[in-house]
Design a protein around this motif. Structure first.
Motif, mmCIF file in Angstrom:
data_model
loop_
_atom_site.group_PDB
_atom_site.id
_atom_site.type_symbol
_atom_site.label_atom_id
_atom_site.label_comp_id
_atom_site.label_asym_id
_atom_site.label_seq_id
_atom_site.Cartn_x
_atom_site.Cartn_y
_atom_site.Cartn_z
ATOM 1 N N THR A 133 0.859 -1.184 0.000
ATOM 2 C CA THR A 133 0.000 0.000 0.000
ATOM 3 C C THR A 133 0.899 1.239 0.000
ATOM 4 O O THR A 133 2.111 1.140 0.231
ATOM 5 C CB THR A 133 -0.901 0.023 1.248
ATOM 6 N N PRO A 134 0.330 2.416 -0.209
ATOM 7 C CA PRO A 134 1.150 3.634 -0.175
ATOM 8 C C PRO A 134 1.915 3.835 1.134
ATOM 9 O O PRO A 134 2.913 4.552 1.167
ATOM 10 C CB PRO A 134 0.124 4.754 -0.399
ATOM 11 N N TYR B 227 6.281 0.529 -1.978
ATOM 12 C CA TYR B 227 5.330 1.164 -2.898
ATOM 13 C C TYR B 227 6.084 2.203 -3.729
ATOM 14 O O TYR B 227 6.822 3.029 -3.177
ATOM 15 C CB TYR B 227 4.211 1.834 -2.104
ATOM 16 N N LYS C 240 2.763 7.439 -5.792
ATOM 17 C CA LYS C 240 2.017 8.107 -4.717
ATOM 18 C C LYS C 240 1.571 9.501 -5.130
ATOM 19 O O LYS C 240 0.617 10.043 -4.577
ATOM 20 C CB LYS C 240 2.878 8.234 -3.459
ATOM 21 N N ARG C 241 2.257 10.091 -6.117
ATOM 22 C CA ARG C 241 2.005 11.484 -6.489
ATOM 23 C C ARG C 241 0.973 11.655 -7.595
ATOM 24 O O ARG C 241 0.639 12.782 -7.944
ATOM 25 C CB ARG C 241 3.318 12.143 -6.876
ATOM 26 N N PRO D 161 -3.948 7.384 -6.788
ATOM 27 C CA PRO D 161 -3.039 6.227 -6.778
ATOM 28 C C PRO D 161 -3.760 4.989 -6.255
ATOM 29 O O PRO D 161 -4.688 5.101 -5.447
ATOM 30 C CB PRO D 161 -1.925 6.653 -5.818
#
Length: 164
Positions: A14-15, A20, A25-26, A30
């Motif tokens: 997961t983030p 990850y 993430k950006r 996401p």
């Protein structure tokens, strides 16, 4: 789900997890989780190579050669695992380095079926990735959605436009 993943050697991140992909993430929206086989530790320098599924022989050769050259320089090739340019890019990358396939189905579903050996080779040094849980069949709507993951992992995208 955890038991299925464990039996099939599928990992989940997961983030919040260290593995990850940071660039992912950006992006807008996401994935809340990534299911993967292989390794995610080689995603710091990636180039996406994508294009037509019904590609010309010239396009296929160009994608394979470009992917091999870029992979030799230590850059991970990211593509979608589909027929055509994606397959050629993965094959080229495997000749000289690492590649990652982002799927529009579960990582335990080989689609297209003809790429079974290719996916096995990809897992050895790179990864097969999906936001879809194991057992998820490929649906047309999933492929445009998975493209945001390809673009979110890679620092750039090369489109080989050589369709039949």
């Amino acid at each position: 789900m955890a038991e299925i993943c464990q039996k099939q050697k599928i990992r989940i991140c997961t983030p919040a997890d260290e593995e990850y992909p940071p660039l992912l993430k950006r992006i807008y929206d996401p994935p809340l989780a990534l299911y993967y086989r292989g390794r995610l530790d080689r995603l710091d320098k990636c180039l996406a190579i994508v294009g037509a599924r019904k590609a010309t022989p010239y396009g296929m050769a160009a994608a394979e050669q470009l992917a091999a050259s870029v992979a030799k320089a230590g850059i991970t090739i990211v593509s979608g695992g589909a027929y055509g340019i994606d397959t050629a890019a993965h094959r080229g990358a495997l000749k000289q380095g690492v590649t990652v396939a982002v799927l529009g189905c579960g990582v335990d579903v080989v689609y297209p079926a003809a790429n079974r050996k290719l996916f096995t080779a990809i897992e050895e040094g790179g990864a097969i990735i999906s936001e879809y849980p194991p057992g998820t069949k490929p649906l047309p709507a999933f492929f445009p959605v998975r493209n945001r993951i390809i673009s979110g992992i890679a620092k750039g995208t090369l489109v080989v436009e050589a369709a039949e």
